[in-house]
Design a protein around this motif. Structure first.
Motif, PDB file in Angstrom:
ATOM      1  N   SER A 131       1.070  -8.131  44.130  1.00  0.00           N
ATOM      2  CA  SER A 131       2.369  -7.534  43.822  1.00  0.00           C
ATOM      3  C   SER A 131       2.172  -6.342  42.882  1.00  0.00           C
ATOM      4  N   ALA A 132       3.259  -5.597  42.688  1.00  0.00           N
ATOM      5  CA  ALA A 132       3.202  -4.410  41.833  1.00  0.00           C
ATOM      6  C   ALA A 132       3.400  -4.740  40.356  1.00  0.00           C
ATOM      7  N   VAL A 133       3.601  -6.007  40.033  1.00  0.00           N
ATOM      8  CA  VAL A 133       3.770  -6.407  38.631  1.00  0.00           C
ATOM      9  C   VAL A 133       2.478  -6.087  37.881  1.00  0.00           C
ATOM     10  N   PRO A 134       2.543  -5.321  36.797  1.00  0.00           N
ATOM     11  CA  PRO A 134       1.317  -4.856  36.117  1.00  0.00           C
ATOM     12  C   PRO A 134       0.352  -5.964  35.732  1.00  0.00           C
ATOM     13  N   ILE A 135       0.845  -7.054  35.164  1.00  0.00           N
ATOM     14  CA  ILE A 135      -0.066  -8.103  34.721  1.00  0.00           C
ATOM     15  C   ILE A 135      -0.748  -8.774  35.925  1.00  0.00           C
ATOM     16  N   ALA A 136      -0.007  -8.933  37.028  1.00  0.00           N
ATOM     17  CA  ALA A 136      -0.592  -9.522  38.227  1.00  0.00           C
ATOM     18  C   ALA A 136      -1.650  -8.594  38.813  1.00  0.00           C
ATOM     19  N   ALA A 137      -1.345  -7.306  38.834  1.00  0.00           N
ATOM     20  CA  ALA A 137      -2.307  -6.331  39.364  1.00  0.00           C
ATOM     21  C   ALA A 137      -3.583  -6.328  38.537  1.00  0.00           C
ATOM     22  N   MET A 138      -3.455  -6.472  37.221  1.00  0.00           N
ATOM     23  CA  MET A 138      -4.628  -6.497  36.349  1.00  0.00           C
ATOM     24  C   MET A 138      -5.451  -7.765  36.594  1.00  0.00           C
ATOM     25  N   GLN A 139      -4.778  -8.909  36.756  1.00  0.00           N
ATOM     26  CA  GLN A 139      -5.492 -10.165  37.012  1.00  0.00           C
ATOM     27  C   GLN A 139      -6.267 -10.097  38.329  1.00  0.00           C
ATOM     28  N   THR A 140      -5.648  -9.499  39.333  1.00  0.00           N
ATOM     29  CA  THR A 140      -6.300  -9.379  40.641  1.00  0.00           C
ATOM     30  C   THR A 140      -7.480  -8.425  40.584  1.00  0.00           C
ATOM     31  N   GLU A 141      -7.313  -7.309  39.908  1.00  0.00           N
ATOM     32  CA  GLU A 141      -8.420  -6.353  39.767  1.00  0.00           C
ATOM     33  C   GLU A 141      -9.593  -6.989  39.033  1.00  0.00           C
ATOM     34  N   ASP A 142      -9.290  -7.770  38.006  1.00  0.00           N
ATOM     35  CA  ASP A 142     -10.349  -8.429  37.242  1.00  0.00           C
ATOM     36  C   ASP A 142     -11.130  -9.415  38.116  1.00  0.00           C
ATOM     37  N   MET A 143     -10.427 -10.106  39.011  1.00  0.00           N
ATOM     38  CA  MET A 143     -11.114 -11.057  39.893  1.00  0.00           C
ATOM     39  C   MET A 143     -11.998 -10.335  40.903  1.00  0.00           C
ATOM     40  N   TRP A 144     -11.513  -9.237  41.485  1.00  0.00           N
ATOM     41  CA  TRP A 144     -12.343  -8.462  42.407  1.00  0.00           C
ATOM     42  C   TRP A 144     -13.589  -7.926  41.702  1.00  0.00           C
ATOM     43  N   ASN A 145     -13.410  -7.435  40.489  1.00  0.00           N
ATOM     44  CA  ASN A 145     -14.554  -6.896  39.738  1.00  0.00           C
ATOM     45  C   ASN A 145     -15.549  -7.996  39.370  1.00  0.00           C
ATOM     46  N   ALA A 146     -15.047  -9.201  39.092  1.00  0.00           N
ATOM     47  CA  ALA A 146     -15.938 -10.307  38.750  1.00  0.00           C
ATOM     48  C   ALA A 146     -16.745 -10.748  39.963  1.00  0.00           C
ATOM     49  N   MET A 147     -16.113 -10.724  41.143  1.00  0.00           N
ATOM     50  CA  MET A 147     -16.818 -11.110  42.368  1.00  0.00           C
ATOM     51  C   MET A 147     -17.917 -10.117  42.717  1.00  0.00           C
ATOM     52  N   CYS A 148     -17.716  -8.860  42.359  1.00  0.00           N
ATOM     53  CA  CYS A 148     -18.622  -7.792  42.789  1.00  0.00           C
ATOM     54  C   CYS A 148     -19.095  -6.996  41.570  1.00  0.00           C
ATOM     55  N   PRO A 149     -20.000  -7.544  40.789  1.00  0.00           N
ATOM     56  CA  PRO A 149     -20.381  -6.903  39.527  1.00  0.00           C
ATOM     57  C   PRO A 149     -21.370  -5.756  39.638  1.00  0.00           C
ATOM     58  N   PHE A 150     -22.111  -5.645  40.746  1.00  0.00           N
ATOM     59  CA  PHE A 150     -23.192  -4.660  40.823  1.00  0.00           C
ATOM     60  C   PHE A 150     -22.661  -3.365  41.427  1.00  0.00           C
ATOM     61  N   ARG A 151     -21.858  -2.670  40.692  1.00  0.00           N
ATOM     62  CA  ARG A 151     -21.101  -1.538  41.231  1.00  0.00           C
ATOM     63  C   ARG A 151     -21.988  -0.477  41.853  1.00  0.00           C
ATOM     64  N   GLY A 152     -23.054  -0.105  41.181  1.00  0.00           N
ATOM     65  CA  GLY A 152     -23.862   1.007  41.657  1.00  0.00           C
ATOM     66  C   GLY A 152     -24.533   0.744  42.990  1.00  0.00           C
ATOM     67  N   LYS A 153     -24.852  -0.511  43.277  1.00  0.00           N
ATOM     68  CA  LYS A 153     -25.640  -0.832  44.470  1.00  0.00           C
ATOM     69  C   LYS A 153     -24.818  -1.552  45.543  1.00  0.00           C
ATOM     70  N   TRP A 154     -23.572  -1.887  45.238  1.00  0.00           N
ATOM     71  CA  TRP A 154     -22.850  -2.837  46.082  1.00  0.00           C
ATOM     72  C   TRP A 154     -22.739  -2.395  47.529  1.00  0.00           C
ATOM     73  N   ARG A 155     -22.276  -1.166  47.737  1.00  0.00           N
ATOM     74  CA  ARG A 155     -22.064  -0.725  49.114  1.00  0.00           C
ATOM     75  C   ARG A 155     -23.149   0.249  49.574  1.00  0.00           C
ATOM     76  N   ALA A 156     -24.274   0.264  48.874  1.00  0.00           N
ATOM     77  CA  ALA A 156     -25.346   1.161  49.287  1.00  0.00           C
ATOM     78  C   ALA A 156     -25.858   0.754  50.667  1.00  0.00           C
ATOM     79  N   ARG A 157     -25.943   1.720  51.567  1.00  0.00           N
ATOM     80  CA  ARG A 157     -26.380   1.418  52.920  1.00  0.00           C
ATOM     81  C   ARG A 157     -27.906   1.347  53.004  1.00  0.00           C
ATOM     82  N   ILE A 158     -28.363   0.525  53.922  1.00  0.00           N
ATOM     83  CA  ILE A 158     -29.779   0.517  54.268  1.00  0.00           C
ATOM     84  C   ILE A 158     -29.852   1.087  55.672  1.00  0.00           C
ATOM     85  N   ILE A 159     -30.311   2.305  55.819  1.00  0.00           N
ATOM     86  CA  ILE A 159     -30.288   2.991  57.109  1.00  0.00           C
ATOM     87  C   ILE A 159     -31.728   3.175  57.613  1.00  0.00           C
TER      88      ILE A 159
END
Length: 423
Positions: free
Chosen positions: A395-423
């Motif tokens: 939802s657009a409720v600020p506190i809910a949006a922050m809680q959801t963003e925090d959970m996504w960031n916790a699931m995926c902590p390795f930001r620099g390498k996360w979506r790096a392709r192996i080609i």
């Protein structure tokens, strides 16, 4: 004597149409009773023979390739209806299950690598996913009759690959959570189904993924006594359901975490000890917790439960009500204890009251998820996954949006390498 082909061709078309609509009849042949036997002149026999040959050809074409006809891409860019190219791979997989609705529009697509729609197929998801090089997988539900019959397995596999092609998908997630008897027929059938499904998908859809979901540990959880080592060899990776760990517990009946940290590690390590490569394991986490009704609350963290009638055990997580994370966040403000932290399980919990009944809720939050996500580096796993992303609040409720963003960031902590392709 001349023979006009028009009548035979018309019969041939109608019989093929009838077969397609109604399938096998009578003795099992799709054409049983469709073409009468006749001893009329040679012209009539030739018409019948020609019609039969044409019908069989049309039927074969329909079985093998109906899904490849009359396909319309619903993406604004037709190229998005092509499966994700085989050379696009990721150093870390993020597997997301989706149970319907439009929450997917708000997912952090910069982190997802594979999405698995569990319910009705939504072409819009595929368009968004492929625009972000995210694979979309079909759910393949295995039933026990398939394990007994090679013919049924072949028909089932043909159906799965045709559906995947028709929906422009990138692979399949195989799911089987039933106990197996000691008969080797079932074990052999399961392995052969997984092996053959992987072969046909890899052949027909280059770059496709084949996933098999497995319990949190390989030691016959809920009767799932499979040959996990052999299964792992045939799949691209295993999605380990590292939750619901207390199906049956012989200890005292007290509320507890459904995914204690040390049990998550021990379950994954047990798979590796079987000889399964760690890079073939994806850590699956649940974005829901458990709301326990207390028979008696001695203190926070000591919520005694009513015993429930289970074979071999007095209590289990079945005594609790599963609650999505977004609803847990709505319950937390009603707590009279506030959030506690359990050092043994490394997860939070809290208590609240309804009328005169105490409740205790155990769940994962960004802190506990981050601790579990660190297991990826510790054990060198293939990736992480969530069941399911709809359990967060978009939802657009600020506190809910922050809680959801925090959970996504916790699931995926390795930001620099996360979506790096192996080609």
């Amino acid at each position: 004597m001349s023979c006009q082909p028009g009548e035979a061709a018309t019969q041939d078309y109608m019989y093929a149409k009838q077969w397609k609509q109604h399938g096998s009849q009578g003795n099992g042949s799709p054409l049983a009773g469709a073409i009468p036997s006749t001893k009329e002149d040679g012209c009539e026999r030739m018409r019948s023979s020609l019609a039969l040959a044409q019908v069989l050809a049309l039927a074969a074409l329909w079985v093998a390739g109906e899904s490849d006809t009359n396909i319309e891409c619903q993406c604004s860019n037709p190229s998005l209806c092509q499966p994700v190219a085989a050379h696009i791979q990721h150093q870390v997989e993020v597997v997301v299950f989706d149970i319907g609705g439009k929450d997917w529009k708000h997912y952090d697509w910069s982190k997802v690598t594979t999405i698995i729609p569990v319910r009705a197929y939504d072409p819009e998801i595929l368009c968004r996913a492929h625009a972000n090089d995210v694979r979309v997988l079909l759910i393949g539900r295995i039933t026990q009759p398939l394990l007994r019959s090679p013919a049924k397995r072949a028909a089932w596999m043909n159906e799965q690959i045709q559906v995947a092609k028709r929906q422009f998908m990138d692979g399949i997630t195989l799911n089987y959570q039933q106990s197996l008897s000691d008969q080797s027929m079932y074990h052999t059938g399961l392995i052969e189904l997984i092996r053959d499904t992987a072969q046909i998908f890899h052949r027909e859809i280059p770059g496709s993924q084949i996933i098999f979901t497995v319990p949190w540990a390989p030691n016959c959880i809920e009767g799932q006594c499979y040959d996990f080592a052999t299964i792992g060899k045939h799949c691209d990776f295993l999605f380990v359901r590292s939750y619901n760990m207390h199906d049956q517990t012989m200890n005292e009946c007290f509320a507890m975490s459904n995914a204690p940290y040390h049990q998550v590690v021990s379950g994954l390590s047990a798979y590796i000890n079987l000889g399964i490569e760690s890079r073939k394991l994806v850590l699956g986490l649940a974005l829901f917790g458990y709301d326990y009704t207390c028979k008696q609350l001695f203190e926070p963290g000591r919520c005694e439960l009513e015993q429930n009638d289970l074979i071999r055990a007095p209590c289990s997580y079945h005594a609790a009500r599963p609650v999505p994370y977004k609803d847990i966040m709505k319950l937390l403000p009603k707590s009279f204890t506030g959030k506690y932290w359990d050092e043994v399980s490394r997860v939070p919990y809290f208590n609240y009251m309804v009328n005169i009944t105490y409740h205790e809720v155990w769940f994962d939050d960004p802190e506990s998820i981050s601790i579990k996500a660190s297991i990826l580096r510790k054990l060198k796993l293939r990736g992480i996954g969530m069941w399911n992303a709809n359990y967060l609040n978009y939802s657009a409720v600020p506190i809910a949006a922050m809680q959801t963003e925090d959970m996504w960031n916790a699931m995926c902590p390795f930001r620099g390498k996360w979506r790096a392709r192996i080609i």
